[in-house]
Design a protein around this motif. Structure first.
Motif, PDB file in Angstrom:
ATOM      1  N   LYS A  31      36.635  47.752  31.339  1.00 30.23           N
ATOM      2  CA  LYS A  31      37.042  47.031  32.559  1.00 30.23           C
ATOM      3  C   LYS A  31      38.449  46.476  32.365  1.00 30.23           C
ATOM      4  O   LYS A  31      38.933  46.319  31.226  1.00 30.23           O
ATOM      5  CB  LYS A  31      36.080  45.896  32.898  1.00 30.23           C
ATOM      6  CG  LYS A  31      35.931  44.818  31.803  1.00 30.23           C
ATOM      7  CD  LYS A  31      37.022  43.760  31.796  1.00 30.23           C
ATOM      8  CE  LYS A  31      37.088  43.030  30.468  1.00 30.23           C
ATOM      9  NZ  LYS A  31      38.100  42.089  30.204  1.00 30.23           N
ATOM     10  N   ILE A  33      40.632  43.085  33.937  1.00 33.84           N
ATOM     11  CA  ILE A  33      40.653  41.946  34.866  1.00 33.84           C
ATOM     12  C   ILE A  33      41.979  42.002  35.625  1.00 33.84           C
ATOM     13  O   ILE A  33      43.051  42.039  35.027  1.00 33.84           O
ATOM     14  CB  ILE A  33      40.477  40.618  34.118  1.00 33.84           C
ATOM     15  CG1 ILE A  33      39.102  40.623  33.433  1.00 33.84           C
ATOM     16  CG2 ILE A  33      40.596  39.439  35.094  1.00 33.84           C
ATOM     17  CD1 ILE A  33      38.708  39.328  32.773  1.00 33.84           C
ATOM     18  N   GLU A  37      41.642  35.913  34.841  1.00 33.68           N
ATOM     19  CA  GLU A  37      41.219  35.661  33.457  1.00 33.68           C
ATOM     20  C   GLU A  37      41.623  34.243  33.071  1.00 33.68           C
ATOM     21  O   GLU A  37      42.585  33.675  33.598  1.00 33.68           O
ATOM     22  CB  GLU A  37      41.780  36.687  32.459  1.00 33.68           C
ATOM     23  CG  GLU A  37      43.254  36.938  32.475  1.00 33.68           C
ATOM     24  CD  GLU A  37      43.608  38.044  33.458  1.00 33.68           C
ATOM     25  OE1 GLU A  37      43.904  37.664  34.620  1.00 33.68           O
ATOM     26  OE2 GLU A  37      43.624  39.219  33.088  1.00 33.68           O
ATOM     27  N   HIS A  38      40.904  33.679  32.163  1.00 30.32           N
ATOM     28  CA  HIS A  38      41.024  32.296  31.698  1.00 30.32           C
ATOM     29  C   HIS A  38      40.614  31.285  32.781  1.00 30.32           C
ATOM     30  O   HIS A  38      39.772  30.441  32.521  1.00 30.32           O
ATOM     31  CB  HIS A  38      42.437  31.988  31.152  1.00 30.32           C
ATOM     32  CG  HIS A  38      42.666  32.657  29.833  1.00 30.32           C
ATOM     33  ND1 HIS A  38      42.051  32.233  28.686  1.00 30.32           N
ATOM     34  CD2 HIS A  38      43.390  33.769  29.494  1.00 30.32           C
ATOM     35  CE1 HIS A  38      42.405  33.032  27.675  1.00 30.32           C
ATOM     36  NE2 HIS A  38      43.203  33.985  28.141  1.00 30.32           N
ATOM     37  N   VAL A  40      38.696  31.806  35.122  1.00 31.15           N
ATOM     38  CA  VAL A  40      37.270  32.058  35.372  1.00 31.15           C
ATOM     39  C   VAL A  40      36.377  31.268  34.408  1.00 31.15           C
ATOM     40  O   VAL A  40      35.246  30.914  34.735  1.00 31.15           O
ATOM     41  CB  VAL A  40      36.992  33.592  35.292  1.00 31.15           C
ATOM     42  CG1 VAL A  40      37.135  34.127  33.865  1.00 31.15           C
ATOM     43  CG2 VAL A  40      35.635  33.968  35.853  1.00 31.15           C
ATOM     44  N   VAL A  41      36.908  30.951  33.231  1.00 33.82           N
ATOM     45  CA  VAL A  41      36.147  30.162  32.252  1.00 33.82           C
ATOM     46  C   VAL A  41      35.883  28.755  32.813  1.00 33.82           C
ATOM     47  O   VAL A  41      34.902  28.107  32.460  1.00 33.82           O
ATOM     48  CB  VAL A  41      36.936  30.088  30.916  1.00 33.82           C
ATOM     49  CG1 VAL A  41      36.296  29.131  29.926  1.00 33.82           C
ATOM     50  CG2 VAL A  41      37.096  31.478  30.300  1.00 33.82           C
ATOM     51  N   SER A 164      32.727  33.631  29.979  1.00 28.75           N
ATOM     52  CA  SER A 164      32.382  33.333  31.380  1.00 28.75           C
ATOM     53  C   SER A 164      31.280  34.257  31.879  1.00 28.75           C
ATOM     54  O   SER A 164      30.583  33.939  32.834  1.00 28.75           O
ATOM     55  CB  SER A 164      33.614  33.507  32.266  1.00 28.75           C
ATOM     56  OG  SER A 164      33.984  34.880  32.306  1.00 28.75           O
ATOM     57  N   ILE A 166      32.073  37.456  32.864  1.00 27.61           N
ATOM     58  CA  ILE A 166      32.668  38.484  33.733  1.00 27.61           C
ATOM     59  C   ILE A 166      32.643  39.862  33.080  1.00 27.61           C
ATOM     60  O   ILE A 166      32.385  40.865  33.750  1.00 27.61           O
ATOM     61  CB  ILE A 166      34.105  38.104  34.180  1.00 27.61           C
ATOM     62  CG1 ILE A 166      34.605  39.129  35.212  1.00 27.61           C
ATOM     63  CG2 ILE A 166      35.059  37.983  33.003  1.00 27.61           C
ATOM     64  CD1 ILE A 166      35.884  38.742  35.907  1.00 27.61           C
ATOM     65  N   ASP A 167      32.872  39.944  31.771  1.00 28.18           N
ATOM     66  CA  ASP A 167      32.913  41.261  31.123  1.00 28.18           C
ATOM     67  C   ASP A 167      31.576  41.985  31.267  1.00 28.18           C
ATOM     68  O   ASP A 167      31.533  43.182  31.540  1.00 28.18           O
ATOM     69  CB  ASP A 167      33.257  41.125  29.631  1.00 28.18           C
ATOM     70  CG  ASP A 167      34.715  40.759  29.401  1.00 28.18           C
ATOM     71  OD1 ASP A 167      35.379  40.346  30.366  1.00 28.18           O
ATOM     72  OD2 ASP A 167      35.185  40.875  28.251  1.00 28.18           O
ATOM     73  N   THR A 206      39.914  37.187  22.055  1.00 28.11           N
ATOM     74  CA  THR A 206      39.580  36.433  23.271  1.00 28.11           C
ATOM     75  C   THR A 206      39.156  35.011  22.910  1.00 28.11           C
ATOM     76  O   THR A 206      39.581  34.043  23.560  1.00 28.11           O
ATOM     77  CB  THR A 206      38.453  37.147  24.049  1.00 28.11           C
ATOM     78  OG1 THR A 206      38.934  38.430  24.426  1.00 28.11           O
ATOM     79  CG2 THR A 206      38.048  36.384  25.287  1.00 28.11           C
ATOM     80  N   GLY A 291      42.023  38.544  27.704  1.00 33.59           N
ATOM     81  CA  GLY A 291      42.332  37.297  26.996  1.00 33.59           C
ATOM     82  C   GLY A 291      43.802  37.105  26.673  1.00 33.59           C
ATOM     83  O   GLY A 291      44.295  35.986  26.595  1.00 33.59           O
TER      84      GLY A 291
HETATM   85  C1  MEV Z   1      37.974  38.015  28.884  1.00 35.35           C
HETATM   86  O1  MEV Z   1      37.880  39.365  29.310  1.00 35.35           O
HETATM   87  C2  MEV Z   1      38.374  37.112  29.989  1.00 35.35           C
HETATM   88  C3  MEV Z   1      38.537  35.632  29.671  1.00 35.35           C
HETATM   89  O2  MEV Z   1      38.642  34.975  30.936  1.00 35.35           O
HETATM   90  C4  MEV Z   1      37.378  35.056  28.883  1.00 35.35           C
HETATM   91  C5  MEV Z   1      36.081  34.956  29.672  1.00 35.35           C
HETATM   92  O3  MEV Z   1      36.082  35.085  30.894  1.00 35.35           O
HETATM   93  O4  MEV Z   1      35.042  34.740  29.012  1.00 35.35           O
HETATM   94  C6  MEV Z   1      39.811  35.359  28.894  1.00 35.35           C
END
Ligand code: MEV
Length: 330
Positions: A31, A33, A37-38, A40-41, A164, A166-167, A206, A291
């Protein structure tokens, strides 16, 4: 490009109930992003696209009376003797066996993955998804979306600490998804999108990148909170751009996102140079993906021909490899 229902971003493999001795299989793809990213955490939305050309595959067979064994590019041997970097694989396998009824089964698992690890492309989640699908296939079961993601989440927590999620969703979805707080929804695509992914050749952890942002947030909350809220806005607008097919606006938002990610310390000189090279070669936009710290840059092309020029420019600028992928209209 494979199709699946836009209302069901998860596409489980077809269970065929492989019996004793017959290998069962599972697959998943990488995938990227595109936005978020980030951020989303911290509960902000993110947008991810499937990279169909890059995949992971697992095969599995029952081997009663023998020790469970794993054969992969990284390690071949018994699960008992697996080194720490195989932790996510072992955790995913145990979780999948447990979810399908018998965690004590002795099996032999083969893993092949073309997805480079520590490049922000979802390698660990894709391998875990392929294993979970192979185990389900072996047992003649289909793991529904939630069961599949529960298995992959167990592997991902070993790989990345507290991801998060998402992966896990993105590598199992055939179509782009909007993800937020544990929930994923498919996004309609108004116009074909062509992306070039360029590997910086450098690994990016990451877990380390996420920890760095957390530390910066504790020390300088305003900088990080501002970036998160702007990244969230960009993601929401980008979802509309993907739906309407507005490549130019989507590309300029990618560059804005890259600058925000740089402001929270997850870019690097190599990633910045690749973004510049993509823009110099006429990309609509470019940004780091995943990441960061190392890993990859994602560039949006206007046509197949331009994608070829972008790939060449990115390799000339130092990327050891590039992949071109398309996101088809739905
Ligand atoms: C990792 O693919 C994406 C990050 O936002 C970490 C996460 O979502 O867990 C960096």
């Amino acid at each position: 490009m494979h199709n699946s229902s836009p209302t069901d971003p998860s596409a489980p493999s077809n269970a065929r109930g492989a019996g004793l001795g017959n290998p069962a299989e599972g697959h998943a793809h990488a995938k990227a992003i595109l936005f978020g990213e980030h951020a989303v955490v911290y509960g902000a939305p993110a947008l991810a696209v499937p990279l169909h050309g890059l995949g992971a595959q697992a095969d599995i067979r029952l081997t009663p009376g023998r020790e469970t064994r794993i054969d992969s590019q990284l390690f071949s041997g018994t699960a008992q003797a697996a080194p720490p970097q195989m932790g996510p694989v072992v955790a995913g396998l145990c979780a999948a066996l447990e979810a399908t009824g018998d965690e004590t089964a002795e099996v032999q698992v083969g893993i092949r993955s073309a997805i480079p690890h520590s490049r922000g492309l979802g390698s660990s989640a894709a391998v875990a998804t392929a294993i979970a699908r192979a185990v389900a296939d072996l047992r003649g079961k289909v793991l529904d979306r939630d069961a599949l993601h529960a298995v992959v989440a167990r592997a991902e927590s070993v790989a990345h600490g507290r991801p998060s999620g998402i992966d896990a969703w993105a590598v199992a979805s055939q179509v782009p998804i909007r993800f937020q707080s544990g929930r994923a929804a498919a996004i309609d695509v108004g116009r074909r999108l062509i992306f070039v992914v360029a590997d910086s050749g450098l690994q990016g952890s990451t877990a380390e990148a996420v920890a760095g942002v957390r530390e910066l947030r504790a020390a300088q909350p305003k900088i990080v909170e501002t970036a998160i809220s702007h990244l969230a806005e960009l993601t929401e607008h980008a979802v509309d751009d993907v739906r309407s097919g507005d490549r130019a606006t989507l590309g300029s938002r990618m560059l804005d996102a890259h600058k925000l990610l740089r402001s929270i310390g997850v870019s690097s000189p190599a990633l910045d140079a690749l973004v510049e090279a993509a823009l110099g070669a006429g990309a609509h936009g470019a940004k780091l993906t995943g990441g960061g710290l190392g890993g990859c840059v994602l560039a949006l092309a206007d046509s197949d021909e331009q994608a070829e020029r972008l790939a060449l420019a990115l390799r000339t600028a130092g990327a050891p490899r590039t992949w071109t992928t398309e996101v088809s209209t739905t």
